[in-house]
Design an enzyme around this catalytic site. Structure first.
Site, PDB file in Angstrom:
ATOM      1  N   ASP A 116      -4.001  10.208  -0.228  1.00 14.69           N
ATOM      2  CA  ASP A 116      -2.800   9.951  -0.994  1.00 14.69           C
ATOM      3  C   ASP A 116      -3.180   9.070  -2.185  1.00 14.69           C
ATOM      4  O   ASP A 116      -4.228   8.408  -2.182  1.00 14.69           O
ATOM      5  CB  ASP A 116      -1.771   9.252  -0.104  1.00 14.69           C
ATOM      6  CG  ASP A 116      -0.430   9.110  -0.779  1.00 14.69           C
ATOM      7  OD1 ASP A 116      -0.053  10.007  -1.545  1.00 14.69           O
ATOM      8  OD2 ASP A 116       0.249   8.094  -0.547  1.00 14.69           O
ATOM      9  N   ASP A 140      -0.615   6.900  -4.325  1.00  8.66           N
ATOM     10  CA  ASP A 140       0.107   5.630  -4.323  1.00  8.66           C
ATOM     11  C   ASP A 140      -0.017   4.945  -2.969  1.00  8.66           C
ATOM     12  O   ASP A 140       0.270   5.536  -1.927  1.00  8.66           O
ATOM     13  CB  ASP A 140       1.586   5.867  -4.650  1.00  8.66           C
ATOM     14  CG  ASP A 140       1.775   6.441  -6.048  1.00  8.66           C
ATOM     15  OD1 ASP A 140       1.225   5.857  -6.993  1.00  8.66           O
ATOM     16  OD2 ASP A 140       2.450   7.475  -6.184  1.00  8.66           O
TER      17      ASP A 140
END
Length: 273
Positions: A12, A14
């Site tokens: 991922d 963020d």
């Protein structure tokens, strides 16, 4: 792993590499080690606003040098899904350039007249007129697709309504639920694996959220690493009925260990979130 091949990484963006556009300490060293070692990796985001080129520029300003081809968005996953489902179709899009560019790239026609699909993505400029048009098209038979189910996102001023919140409005008005392509749908993981040319048995998913990253990784057959540099802490992680393969403080703990993140010399789990 398969035949002792090195691990590949899906991660991922963020909360794993950056937080509110600031570099997570050690993320630059981690990415540099992956690139220098020739280890396959793909950065994932449910955000459909930006194109990979836009995201590359944003990440570079944060101190991360990540190629466009190593960035996979929910918009790209949605476009790939639609291309497989209905090649050469048409769509009415509520979203921004990341989504419209992805759909144009697969040959889709964007229209508000009898489209095959209504495709909802994230935007900072939701309009009552566009949402009303989407509702009427869904009522008229257009299939309802949304890039991801995230209900809210962060900003410096506080929470923002995201795709899932607007999808709920359209669903309530039409009685038609959307099909969500992005995380936690494992379809997002599988499309990223195909784009990377990797196999699930030799791939690790790194995320900061139990409900999206870890869940979608598990359901796609990946090993999972939860990092505590974003949303989920150790206490909240314990509330879920499933567990990640390992918990780490951040990706900085993987520097020097990217070849085998689960080896005997892997760092100890932190004692607090």
């Amino acid at each position: 792993m398969i035949d002792d091949k090195p691990w590949n990484y899906l991660m991922d963006m963020d909360g794993v590499l950056v937080r509110e556009e600031h570099l997570v300490p050690g993320a630059d060293e981690f990415v540099s080690e992956l690139r220098e070692s020739g280890i396959g990796f793909m950065v994932l985001t449910n955000n459909s606003i930006y194109t990979p080129r836009d995201l590359r520029a944003r990440l570079k300003r944060s101190g991360l040098d990540i190629p466009e081809e190593s960035i996979w968005t929910s918009a790209l996953a949605t476009a790939r899904f639609l291309k497989e489902q209905r090649p050469g179709g048409s769509a009415y899009v509520v979203g921004e350039s990341g989504l419209t560019t992805a759909l144009h790239s697969i040959g889709y026609v964007l229209t508000d007249r009898e489209p095959d699909y209504v495709v909802l993505g994230e935007t900072r400029t939701y309009s009552f007129e566009a949402i009303t048009r989407a509702i009427r098209l869904v009522e008229s038979g257009a299939r309802f697709i949304a890039t991801n189910p995230d209900e809210k996102g962060p900003s410096r001023e506080g929470s923002l309504p995201a795709t899932g919140a607007v999808a709920a409005l359209i669903e309530r008005a039409t009685g038609r639920a959307p099909y969500y392509v992005g995380k936690p749908n494992p379809l997002m993981m599988r499309s990223a694996l195909r784009a990377l040319g990797a196999h699930s048995e030799s791939t690790v998913m790194i995320g900061d959220r139990m409900d999206t990253d870890v869940r979608s990784g598990l359901e796609a057959g990946l090993q999972t690493l939860l990092v505590l540099s974003g949303i989920s802490g150790r206490d909240t992680a314990e509330l879920f009925p499933y567990r990640p393969t390992k918990v780490l403080g951040s990706v900085a703990d993987l520097v020097g260990r990217t070849g085998d993140p689960f080896g005997e010399q892997a760092p100890e789990e932190p004692q607090h979130s």
